[in-house]
Design a protein around this motif. Structure first.
Motif, PDB file in Angstrom:
ATOM      1  N   VAL A   1       0.839  -1.197   0.000  1.00  0.00           N
ATOM      2  CA  VAL A   1       0.000   0.000   0.000  1.00  0.00           C
ATOM      3  C   VAL A   1       0.878   1.252   0.000  1.00  0.00           C
ATOM      4  CG1 VAL A   1      -1.599   1.321   1.432  1.00  0.00           C
ATOM      5  CG2 VAL A   1      -2.008  -1.115   1.035  1.00  0.00           C
TER       6      VAL A   1
ATOM      7  N   LEU B   1      -1.464   8.278   3.838  1.00  0.00           N
ATOM      8  CA  LEU B   1      -2.152   7.105   4.378  1.00  0.00           C
ATOM      9  C   LEU B   1      -2.856   7.442   5.685  1.00  0.00           C
ATOM     10  CD1 LEU B   1       0.399   4.259   3.592  1.00  0.00           C
ATOM     11  CD2 LEU B   1      -1.889   4.559   2.619  1.00  0.00           C
TER      12      LEU B   1
ATOM     13  N   ARG C   1      -7.049   7.448   6.516  1.00  0.00           N
ATOM     14  CA  ARG C   1      -7.340   6.477   7.574  1.00  0.00           C
ATOM     15  C   ARG C   1      -6.835   5.073   7.239  1.00  0.00           C
ATOM     16  NH1 ARG C   1     -12.294   5.419   8.337  1.00  0.00           N
ATOM     17  NH2 ARG C   1     -13.190   6.293   6.449  1.00  0.00           N
ATOM     18  N   LEU C   2      -5.653   5.007   6.621  1.00  0.00           N
ATOM     19  CA  LEU C   2      -5.026   3.728   6.321  1.00  0.00           C
ATOM     20  C   LEU C   2      -3.600   3.676   6.871  1.00  0.00           C
ATOM     21  CD1 LEU C   2      -6.166   3.171   2.596  1.00  0.00           C
ATOM     22  CD2 LEU C   2      -7.043   2.012   4.633  1.00  0.00           C
TER      23      LEU C   2
ATOM     24  N   PHE D   1      -1.874   0.349   7.475  1.00  0.00           N
ATOM     25  CA  PHE D   1      -1.900  -0.631   6.385  1.00  0.00           C
ATOM     26  C   PHE D   1      -0.784  -0.420   5.376  1.00  0.00           C
ATOM     27  CE2 PHE D   1      -6.179  -0.648   8.070  1.00  0.00           C
ATOM     28  CZ  PHE D   1      -6.525  -1.987   8.055  1.00  0.00           C
TER      29      PHE D   1
ATOM     30  N   LEU E   1      -7.080  -5.709   1.361  1.00  0.00           N
ATOM     31  CA  LEU E   1      -7.947  -4.567   1.650  1.00  0.00           C
ATOM     32  C   LEU E   1      -9.322  -4.749   1.002  1.00  0.00           C
ATOM     33  CD1 LEU E   1      -5.488  -1.596   0.954  1.00  0.00           C
ATOM     34  CD2 LEU E   1      -5.749  -2.932   3.057  1.00  0.00           C
TER      35      LEU E   1
ATOM     36  N   MET F   1     -11.256   0.501   0.678  1.00  0.00           N
ATOM     37  CA  MET F   1      -9.902   0.807   1.128  1.00  0.00           C
ATOM     38  C   MET F   1      -8.941   0.925  -0.050  1.00  0.00           C
ATOM     39  SD  MET F   1      -9.919  -1.773   4.392  1.00  0.00           S
ATOM     40  CE  MET F   1      -8.290  -1.446   5.063  1.00  0.00           C
TER      41      MET F   1
ATOM     42  N   ARG G   1      -9.383   4.229  -1.584  1.00  0.00           N
ATOM     43  CA  ARG G   1      -8.734   5.277  -0.799  1.00  0.00           C
ATOM     44  C   ARG G   1      -7.240   5.322  -1.100  1.00  0.00           C
ATOM     45  NH1 ARG G   1     -12.052   3.791   3.746  1.00  0.00           N
ATOM     46  NH2 ARG G   1     -10.304   3.230   5.090  1.00  0.00           N
ATOM     47  N   VAL G   2      -6.648   4.150  -1.343  1.00  0.00           N
ATOM     48  CA  VAL G   2      -5.234   4.103  -1.736  1.00  0.00           C
ATOM     49  C   VAL G   2      -5.041   4.860  -3.051  1.00  0.00           C
ATOM     50  CG1 VAL G   2      -3.334   2.608  -2.472  1.00  0.00           C
ATOM     51  CG2 VAL G   2      -4.756   1.951  -0.519  1.00  0.00           C
TER      52      VAL G   2
END
Length: 280
Positions: free
Chosen positions: A114, A140, A144-145, A148, A156, A160, A163-164
């Motif tokens: 990620v 990140l 909110r990752l 990860f 994920l 998620m 979001r990456v």
């Protein structure tokens, strides 16, 4: 033909506005057309004389019938497709729009962590390992990752992973973000959460965003303006300013003004449906 030509030196004040008080244009497209050639060499016009202007720091959404050239136009702006005719001009002093893409199918690399996915654009720009790792970790956290970074995309959820992809686009530092149905593959609940997150990120960064969507409510909720395109060949049907102030929440969807604007856009789109045209 280059993806974009630089605008003349901008006649703006230090705060980025023109002498008449308007906001400077980040990108202008004028009479852009695109012709594809199908089997047998038959020309297919995807776009015809399509024009728009994107103000610096604005969030613009494009809606239109399927096949009207929305994604083709986005690819032309990003330098992934050549235009047949017309002009695209940018305030950047280069012949390419400094943009980052977010696609519907997130486009993350499954063999990269990620963190490395988020840092990919920085790596391609020659940013050193330590700095791109710092920037990636910062983004990140913002999506909110933060815990990860060492994970891989298959570990994920779909939301998620998207979001990456969004973090990767913002992390590049590109002033223009081009988004092609970035939330279209998500379930309804996840999509609403991602809309809220995208609004928050954009309001903090104020990048110039052009986003293709089939969701009228999403276009009104996110956009400063909604560009309505005609059926193929795609051209500008109407450029509608969204009247709701920011910061904006889902509460606006309960208003009569929101319903009226949704109905206005739907009527424009419905006019291009085959059944509507045949009945006219």
């Amino acid at each position: 033909m280059s993806a974009a030509d630089p605008l003349p030196p901008p006649r703006t004040t230090p705060d980025g506005t023109a002498p008449d008080g308007t906001v400077a244009a980040a990108v202008e497209a004028r009479d852009v057309s695109k012709v594809f050639f199908a089997g047998g060499g038959e020309p297919v016009w995807a776009l015809e004389d399509f024009s728009l202007s994107l103000e610096e720091g604005s969030f613009t959404c494009i809606v239109g019938p399927s096949g009207c050239g929305k994604s083709t136009f986005l690819r032309i702006l990003g330098g992934l497709e050549e235009r047949t005719s017309g002009e695209i001009r940018t305030s950047a002093q280069s012949h390419a729009i400094p943009s980052a893409f977010v696609f519907q199918e997130h486009g993350v690399f499954p063999w990269m962590t990620v963190r490395d996915n988020v840092a990919f654009g920085l790596r391609m720009s020659g940013v050193g390992a330590a700095e791109r790792s710092r920037i990636a970790d910062d983004w990140l956290e913002r999506v909110r990752l933060g815990s990860f970074g060492a994970s891989y995309p298959h570990q994920l959820s779909g939301g998620m992973r998207q979001r990456v992809a969004i973090a990767r686009a913002f992390a590049t530092g590109s002033p223009v973000l081009l988004m092609d149905e970035p939330l279209g593959a998500l379930d309804a609940q996840t999509r609403m959460l991602m809309q809220e997150e995208l609004i928050a990120l954009w309001e903090a960064e104020r990048k110039t965003v052009l986003m293709v969507t089939h969701d009228i409510d999403e276009a009104i909720l996110l956009g400063d303006s909604v560009i309505v395109m005609s059926g193929r060949p795609g051209t500008l049907r109407e450029d509608i300013t969204v009247p709701f102030p920011r910061p904006r929440s889902f509460d606006v969807e309960r208003s009569a003004e929101f319903s009226a604007l949704r109905g206005r856009i739907w009527d424009l789109l419905r006019e291009d449906q085959p059944a509507a045209r045949s009945a006219a």
